[in-house]
Write an enzyme that holds these catalytic residues in place. Structure first.
Site, PDB file in Angstrom:
ATOM      1  N   PHE A  51      -7.149   4.255   0.670  1.00 16.45           N
ATOM      2  CA  PHE A  51      -6.510   5.382   1.343  1.00 16.45           C
ATOM      3  C   PHE A  51      -6.602   5.244   2.863  1.00 16.45           C
ATOM      4  O   PHE A  51      -5.609   5.424   3.579  1.00 16.45           O
ATOM      5  CB  PHE A  51      -7.181   6.676   0.888  1.00 16.45           C
ATOM      6  CG  PHE A  51      -6.735   7.910   1.612  1.00 16.45           C
ATOM      7  CD1 PHE A  51      -5.631   8.618   1.185  1.00 16.45           C
ATOM      8  CD2 PHE A  51      -7.442   8.376   2.717  1.00 16.45           C
ATOM      9  CE1 PHE A  51      -5.219   9.763   1.850  1.00 16.45           C
ATOM     10  CE2 PHE A  51      -7.047   9.515   3.390  1.00 16.45           C
ATOM     11  CZ  PHE A  51      -5.924  10.214   2.960  1.00 16.45           C
ATOM     12  N   ASP A  52      -7.785   4.925   3.384  1.00 18.73           N
ATOM     13  CA  ASP A  52      -7.983   4.808   4.834  1.00 18.73           C
ATOM     14  C   ASP A  52      -7.066   3.751   5.437  1.00 18.73           C
ATOM     15  O   ASP A  52      -6.404   3.966   6.452  1.00 18.73           O
ATOM     16  CB  ASP A  52      -9.430   4.421   5.155  1.00 18.73           C
ATOM     17  CG  ASP A  52     -10.438   5.417   4.646  1.00 18.73           C
ATOM     18  OD1 ASP A  52     -10.340   5.835   3.483  1.00 18.73           O
ATOM     19  OD2 ASP A  52     -11.328   5.787   5.428  1.00 18.73           O
ATOM     20  N   THR A  53      -7.064   2.578   4.796  1.00 20.32           N
ATOM     21  CA  THR A  53      -6.269   1.463   5.320  1.00 20.32           C
ATOM     22  C   THR A  53      -4.783   1.803   5.330  1.00 20.32           C
ATOM     23  O   THR A  53      -4.080   1.564   6.322  1.00 20.32           O
ATOM     24  CB  THR A  53      -6.511   0.206   4.473  1.00 20.32           C
ATOM     25  OG1 THR A  53      -7.899  -0.124   4.500  1.00 20.32           O
ATOM     26  CG2 THR A  53      -5.712  -0.961   5.005  1.00 20.32           C
TER      27      THR A  53
END
Length: 449
Positions: free
Chosen positions: A208-210
């Protein structure tokens, strides 16, 4: 990919006024702590974080514990903390996934600045204010903590260090990412950006972050990086092999979507120049500066390719044939690169027409350069190879100026419709928006205690 984001580009960033936000009853900052089976570490983490913010943070804040499908006593601990501390709340999700927890809580938050950190508090909390300050001031759209910055101080094992650096190398080489640390559990985002960006992020786990950062960067949003002091948690429950496999699948999925232009990144664009004086300028077409820079970069690379091809073809044929062949090949590549990079046209729609128009522009350039070679031959008989190259460079400079004007006005003209009228950028592939934010996780936090 979720593409049901709100219409229109983002407004200019404004400095958040703490007094005005407080008067409305909403905190300036909402820090989310996603947890799964953390009954032992949750209470000391929240108490330490709450104490730090109460003592040092100059704005109002809230701490939200996002419990994603814990099977131990974590929900009871979170509820007890929410009952004891007025600026702490808890939220329960029945499905596991850090990305799902962040998307759900951030989507329903009323705070203008949203952040998250891991429950182990591996990152020094003194970096929290530098992390969110650029978002509060209106300078940046997202902020991330970086363990790989030169001034960061990190204590962790060699295996995790190698995996982290290898992963970021993969992102730089495959997705052209420029941020230094995608996986550090210490990030923040402005709510107005999150409203547009979150529905486009498909992953609900560790990737999700990437995905969030890659899409934001490709859309031209400003990402602020903060060097952090970080101490590895030896009791971390992250499954390295499974997480790495899912991350690589995510890299492939996002890279493919970006390559075919399947994401409406135009909806994340900021106005050129957030200063009102920039917006008040008349007579300057929108995006001209960015297009000039992109065109010059593409043009410089195309010229090098053209000269290399000309020199290669010149070994076997005359100057006119060598010039025509080199110019034709470099022109096709030049049109494709300018279409995608300079003028932001994504997708395959209109590609054939654009190449056909580009060939007309090529013919004009061919006439200029061929005419220059013919004039040189008539004037000096048998000029040297160096003289031929010098004349071609001068002729190409004139052709380049004309090429840019024709590309901008004829091949890739600005859309006649605007985002206000509800029309997306040319070539973007996505579904029609819904009446609201469109994401199925956009709902009221009815389970907040």
């Amino acid at each position: 990919m979720r593409t049901d984001t709100p219409w229109g580009t983002l407004p200019a960033r404004d400095h958040l006024l703490a007094g005005a936000v407080d008067a409305a009853g909403a905190p300036v900052l909402d820090v989310v702590v996603p947890v799964h089976n953390e009954e032992k570490d949750l209470e000391p983490c929240v108490l330490r974080l709450h104490d730090h913010l109460a003592r040092t943070f100059p704005y109002s804040f809230r701490i939200t514990v996002a419990d994603n499908a814990s099977t131990d006593r974590t929900p009871q601990v979170a509820a007890r903390l929410a009952a004891a501390l007025p600026r702490v709340r808890s939220y329960r999700l029945e499905e596991k996934g850090r990305g799902r927890a962040l998307r759900t809580v951030w989507s329903g938050s009323d705070a203008p600045v949203l952040a998250y950190m891991d429950v182990d508090l591996s990152t020094d909390l003194n970096a929290l204010l530098p992390l969110v300050a650029p978002l509060i001031s209106g300078h940046s759209d997202l902020a991330i903590g970086s363990r790989l910055a030169r001034s960061s101080r990190v204590v962790r094992g060699s295996k995790r260090e190698f995996i982290s650096r290898a992963y970021n190398l993969i992102l730089r080489s495959s997705l052209a990412a420029r941020f230094s640390d995608a996986q550090c559990g210490f990030k923040a985002i402005r709510r107005d950006v999150a409203e547009r960006l979150l529905p486009m992020v498909e992953d609900s786990g560790w990737f999700f972050d990437t995905e969030l950062l890659v899409l934001a960067e490709r859309a031209g949003l400003r990402i602020h990086e903060v060097p952090v002091d970080w101490v590895d948690d030896p009791d971390s429950t992250v499954h390295i092999v499974r997480t790495a496999t899912e991350d690589l699948k995510g890299v492939w999925r996002v890279g493919r979507a970006l390559a075919v232009g399947a994401l409406p990144l135009d909806r994340l664009a900021r106005p050129f120049g957030d200063d009102p004086r920039d917006r008040a300028l008349s007579g300057v077409p929108g995006g001209l500066a960015r297009q000039l820079v992109g065109f010059c970069v593409v043009g410089a690379l195309s010229t090098l390719v053209y000269l290399a091809l000309y020199s290669l073809f010149r070994l076997g044929v005359g100057p006119q044939l060598a010039n025509g062949g080199a110019l034709l090949l470099s022109a096709v590549a030049n049109t494709a690169a300018n279409r995608r990079l300079t003028f932001g046209v994504r997708g395959r729609g209109g590609a054939v027409r654009h190449q056909a128009q580009g060939l007309v522009v090529f013919a004009i350039g061919l006439a200029l350069t061929s005419g220059s070679l013919a004039a040189l031959g008539a004037a000096s008989g048998s000029p040297s190879h160096g003289t031929e190259l010098a004349v071609l460079i001068a002729a190409n400079l004139a052709a380049t100026v004309l090429r840019f004007l024709l590309f901008r006005a004829w091949v890739f003209p600005e859309r006649a419709t605007t985002a206000v009228e509800g029309h997306p950028a040319a070539g973007a592939v996505f579904a029609a928006p819904s009446a609201g934010h469109g994401d199925d996780t956009h709902h009221e936090l009815g389970n907040v205690r």
